[in-house]
Design a protein around this motif. Sequence first.
Motif, PDB file in Angstrom:
ATOM      1  N   ASP A 390       0.815  -1.064  -0.095  1.00  0.00           N
ATOM      2  CA  ASP A 390      -0.144  -0.086   0.148  1.00  0.00           C
ATOM      3  C   ASP A 390       0.946   1.169  -0.114  1.00  0.00           C
ATOM      4  OD1 ASP A 390      -1.720   2.140   0.207  1.00  0.00           O
ATOM      5  OD2 ASP A 390      -2.713   1.337   2.265  1.00  0.00           O
ATOM      6  N   LEU A 391       1.077   1.799  -1.438  1.00  0.00           N
ATOM      7  CA  LEU A 391       2.058   2.891  -1.328  1.00  0.00           C
ATOM      8  C   LEU A 391       1.433   4.088  -0.925  1.00  0.00           C
ATOM      9  CD1 LEU A 391       3.437   2.094  -4.837  1.00  0.00           C
ATOM     10  CD2 LEU A 391       4.360   1.420  -2.519  1.00  0.00           C
ATOM     11  N   ASP A 392       0.249   4.114  -0.385  1.00  0.00           N
ATOM     12  CA  ASP A 392      -0.497   5.289   0.337  1.00  0.00           C
ATOM     13  C   ASP A 392       0.288   5.445   1.778  1.00  0.00           C
ATOM     14  OD1 ASP A 392      -1.811   6.223  -1.813  1.00  0.00           O
ATOM     15  OD2 ASP A 392      -3.673   5.123  -1.384  1.00  0.00           O
ATOM     16  N   THR A 393       0.937   4.455   2.236  1.00  0.00           N
ATOM     17  CA  THR A 393       1.306   4.718   3.505  1.00  0.00           C
ATOM     18  C   THR A 393       2.629   4.531   3.813  1.00  0.00           C
ATOM     19  OG1 THR A 393       1.412   2.249   4.127  1.00  0.00           O
ATOM     20  CG2 THR A 393      -0.686   3.055   4.278  1.00  0.00           C
ATOM     21  N   VAL A 394       3.239   5.147   4.927  1.00  0.00           N
ATOM     22  CA  VAL A 394       4.583   5.200   4.863  1.00  0.00           C
ATOM     23  C   VAL A 394       5.252   3.743   5.081  1.00  0.00           C
ATOM     24  CG1 VAL A 394       6.683   5.798   6.509  1.00  0.00           C
ATOM     25  CG2 VAL A 394       4.729   7.416   6.236  1.00  0.00           C
ATOM     26  N   GLU A 395       4.575   2.939   5.878  1.00  0.00           N
ATOM     27  CA  GLU A 395       4.871   1.370   5.974  1.00  0.00           C
ATOM     28  C   GLU A 395       5.081   0.840   4.469  1.00  0.00           C
ATOM     29  OE1 GLU A 395       3.551   2.795   9.866  1.00  0.00           O
ATOM     30  OE2 GLU A 395       2.685   3.051   7.666  1.00  0.00           O
ATOM     31  N   GLY A 396       3.996   0.855   3.785  1.00  0.00           N
ATOM     32  CA  GLY A 396       3.886   0.513   2.436  1.00  0.00           C
ATOM     33  C   GLY A 396       5.165   0.826   1.644  1.00  0.00           C
ATOM     34  N   ARG A 397       5.399   2.218   1.535  1.00  0.00           N
ATOM     35  CA  ARG A 397       6.270   2.549   0.648  1.00  0.00           C
ATOM     36  C   ARG A 397       7.733   2.204   1.112  1.00  0.00           C
ATOM     37  NH1 ARG A 397       3.259   7.273   1.019  1.00  0.00           N
ATOM     38  NH2 ARG A 397       4.243   8.035   2.839  1.00  0.00           N
ATOM     39  N   VAL A 398       7.925   2.260   2.359  1.00  0.00           N
ATOM     40  CA  VAL A 398       9.141   1.430   2.895  1.00  0.00           C
ATOM     41  C   VAL A 398       9.534  -0.298   2.595  1.00  0.00           C
ATOM     42  CG1 VAL A 398      10.748   0.939   5.063  1.00  0.00           C
ATOM     43  CG2 VAL A 398       9.552   3.148   4.934  1.00  0.00           C
ATOM     44  N   GLY A 399       8.461  -0.708   2.795  1.00  0.00           N
ATOM     45  CA  GLY A 399       8.437  -2.251   2.457  1.00  0.00           C
ATOM     46  C   GLY A 399       8.692  -2.296   1.148  1.00  0.00           C
ATOM     47  N   GLY A 400       7.897  -1.392   0.154  1.00  0.00           N
ATOM     48  CA  GLY A 400       8.123  -1.904  -1.462  1.00  0.00           C
ATOM     49  C   GLY A 400       9.668  -1.388  -1.773  1.00  0.00           C
ATOM     50  N   LEU A 401      10.376  -0.480  -1.017  1.00  0.00           N
ATOM     51  CA  LEU A 401      11.677  -0.094  -1.352  1.00  0.00           C
ATOM     52  C   LEU A 401      12.481  -1.171  -1.012  1.00  0.00           C
ATOM     53  CD1 LEU A 401      13.872   1.831  -2.033  1.00  0.00           C
ATOM     54  CD2 LEU A 401      13.805   2.902   0.503  1.00  0.00           C
ATOM     55  N   ARG A 402      12.321  -1.691   0.048  1.00  0.00           N
ATOM     56  CA  ARG A 402      13.200  -2.936   0.576  1.00  0.00           C
ATOM     57  C   ARG A 402      13.080  -4.171  -0.296  1.00  0.00           C
ATOM     58  NH1 ARG A 402      11.406  -2.607   7.145  1.00  0.00           N
ATOM     59  NH2 ARG A 402      13.251  -0.993   7.565  1.00  0.00           N
ATOM     60  N   GLU A 403      11.847  -4.287  -0.997  1.00  0.00           N
ATOM     61  CA  GLU A 403      11.755  -5.460  -1.944  1.00  0.00           C
ATOM     62  C   GLU A 403      12.466  -4.999  -3.007  1.00  0.00           C
ATOM     63  OE1 GLU A 403       8.778  -8.252  -2.567  1.00  0.00           O
ATOM     64  OE2 GLU A 403       7.391  -7.253  -0.721  1.00  0.00           O
ATOM     65  N   CYS A 404      12.422  -3.887  -3.766  1.00  0.00           N
ATOM     66  CA  CYS A 404      12.890  -3.512  -5.054  1.00  0.00           C
ATOM     67  C   CYS A 404      14.389  -3.214  -4.966  1.00  0.00           C
ATOM     68  CB  CYS A 404      12.125  -2.030  -5.417  1.00  0.00           C
ATOM     69  SG  CYS A 404      10.428  -2.345  -5.784  1.00  0.00           S
ATOM     70  N   ALA A 405      14.898  -2.741  -3.667  1.00  0.00           N
ATOM     71  CA  ALA A 405      16.268  -2.450  -3.839  1.00  0.00           C
ATOM     72  C   ALA A 405      17.100  -3.498  -4.459  1.00  0.00           C
ATOM     73  CB  ALA A 405      16.930  -1.934  -2.786  1.00  0.00           C
ATOM     74  N   PRO A 406      16.952  -4.896  -4.007  1.00  0.00           N
ATOM     75  CA  PRO A 406      17.711  -6.103  -4.336  1.00  0.00           C
ATOM     76  C   PRO A 406      17.652  -6.071  -6.152  1.00  0.00           C
ATOM     77  CG  PRO A 406      16.554  -6.642  -2.454  1.00  0.00           C
ATOM     78  CD  PRO A 406      16.044  -5.248  -2.922  1.00  0.00           C
ATOM     79  N   VAL A 407      16.231  -5.831  -6.445  1.00  0.00           N
ATOM     80  CA  VAL A 407      16.280  -6.141  -8.010  1.00  0.00           C
ATOM     81  C   VAL A 407      16.972  -5.082  -8.761  1.00  0.00           C
ATOM     82  CG1 VAL A 407      14.759  -5.990  -9.872  1.00  0.00           C
ATOM     83  CG2 VAL A 407      14.005  -6.966  -7.753  1.00  0.00           C
ATOM     84  N   ILE A 408      17.138  -3.793  -8.285  1.00  0.00           N
ATOM     85  CA  ILE A 408      17.858  -2.748  -9.029  1.00  0.00           C
ATOM     86  C   ILE A 408      19.281  -3.092  -8.847  1.00  0.00           C
ATOM     87  CG2 ILE A 408      18.335  -0.145  -8.887  1.00  0.00           C
ATOM     88  CD1 ILE A 408      15.405   0.061  -7.853  1.00  0.00           C
ATOM     89  N   ALA A 409      19.704  -3.491  -7.457  1.00  0.00           N
ATOM     90  CA  ALA A 409      21.186  -3.839  -7.351  1.00  0.00           C
ATOM     91  C   ALA A 409      21.643  -4.908  -8.139  1.00  0.00           C
ATOM     92  CB  ALA A 409      21.250  -4.311  -5.702  1.00  0.00           C
TER      93      ALA A 409
END
Length: 647
Positions: A390-409
């Motif tokens: 849920d990107l409307d919440t801070v928790e959702g955005r942080v969780g999304g970033l944590r999942e996407c960072a390894p893909v970009i790396a």
Amino acid sequence: MAGLIARNDIDEVRARVNIADVVGDYVTLKSAGVGSLKGLCPFHDERTPSFHVRPQVGRYHCFGCGEDGDVFSFLMSQDHTTFQEAVERMAAKIGFTLHYEEGDGPRTDYNARARLIAANEAAQTFFTAQLTTAAAEPARRFLGERGFDPAAAQHFGVGFAPKSFDALKDHLRGLRFSIDEIVAAGLVSQGDRSPYDRFRGRLMWPIRDVTGATIGFGARRLLEDDKGPKYLNTPETPIYHKSQVLYGLDLARKEIAKGKQVVIVEGYTDVMACHLAGITTAVATCGTSFGVDHIKVLRPMLGDSAGQHVSQLGQIVFTFDPDEAGQRAASRAFAEEQRFASQTYVAVAPGGLDPCDLRLARGDDAIRRLVENRRPMFEFMIRRRLDGHDLDTVEGRVGGLRECAPVIADIRDRALADGYIRNTAGWLGMDIEDVRRAVAAVRRRPADGGQGSRAGGASGAGQNGSGNGTNGSGHNGDGPVVPEEPQASIRSLPDDPIARMERDAVMAMVQQPQSVGVPLLALAASATFSARMLSVVRDAVIANIDAVGDRAWLDKLLGDVPAPFRSLVQELALAPIPARSDEDLAIYCRGIVVALVERDLLARKASLLGQLQRTDPSDQERRADVQRQLMDLDAQRMRLRADTPGA
């Protein structure tokens, strides 16, 4: 063990085969004077014919690009066969019996293989004829409801297996095939009392190898009283190995090689729909996931090698259903993406339609638009991971970033990675520097087998030896293409304990494959690597697993890796292994590969435990499935330890 084909036999086959007949299957030839034919060269693009064939001489020559050779070299280049396979194929074509030298005697398995292919070809003719009978009305109705007319059925060789236990068996026996041959071909099954037809009351698709020889079948259930699986394929046979076969490749191979693009779909009818809509590069797996053996089959057609400019790279387009099964397939494909130098894409049809249903609902143009609107694999996986938050919440955005960072790396091309950092920041509504720091943190993190970056057990961030830096996404205009990478070597590997363990394990596979053993080598096929260039060498080992013990083992590995990795293979083959005796050497080599495999199993177990924790307690079926997988992993680990001295 049979040896080389007798030189006299090679010359005899070459002399008997009319090269014009063979080349004519690939090139439209016209008279160019006495004893000469010409056509458009299949080796390079041209508008004015400069490719000449001289049947009396038995050779071809292109005056445009300089390609020259005989019937065997032509088949080797066009069908990506070995020299021996080309000779054997032509010998079978003219009914010539080959003799072999430098072995224990004639190669009897060749004649046996030819008989199994002949049995499958005869079965296809039988099934095709049955499609016109009254009993095949359900099969014709099935095809018609999916938009396939009789011409389409004929083009793809579709047929019908009558609802009988012995119709095919009796037919083939009448053609003088033995029961043993029919059973070995996978056409009948051995019952308690007698063999019976494996396929009964089903729609039949012939599965052919790259040369067009029928080696098996895919069968679709039609009748309500058929309690078997929806799709039933030929079992593993001496000529049919489902992990190495792609349905439709015999029809698509020329267009794949010409356009440097392949479209991977999920079913036989999807292949038919794509081809009829003009996407003639479509193929499908046969009852298994897309894997490393399929990559090996496609790589020569795509020209898939490292060091190519992005504009020269081929394209692999995966189509997936948007349901859970399709998402799992997407994850598996993403796990294999690193093995390509080519650019990988994903195409998902609107409305959750597969290509066959999409063609029915919206016409041929919709199929073409599906492929045209493909998305880079990296973008698809990042957006898919963001969709789970849920990107409307801070928790959702942080969780999304944590999942996407390894893909970009995991993106080796830093310019491309920077582009995805900016895009991801926009999708998340976060500051670019926050995303950049998260990606940098993943890159600095000691490798853990890549569990955060690739679904399905592929490598994590860090070294990547399999491409030129685009590795699946292509260049999106966010920066210049990174220069070609230097030659890979042991010195360029990361200097940390995990990378050293991976290096030693691959070293053992390269130097002592017999000590490691084929079963353990096969388990290492899905192991993850932090040093991704090592996965390229591992892939070459697995691709040549049938050649373990061959005197040309190292040559085969060197021939299967892209040029920048050959020096790494040579170094791994010559580097010292810490062992004092032959017995210690065997124990060490097996033990270090077991450590690699066990690390992968532990990582998979941790992932499954996480899934179990997240699963709703009321979803008993899902929890039971995960628990079964956990038990299977524990059983594998116990077997590994039991088979490993000192474990």
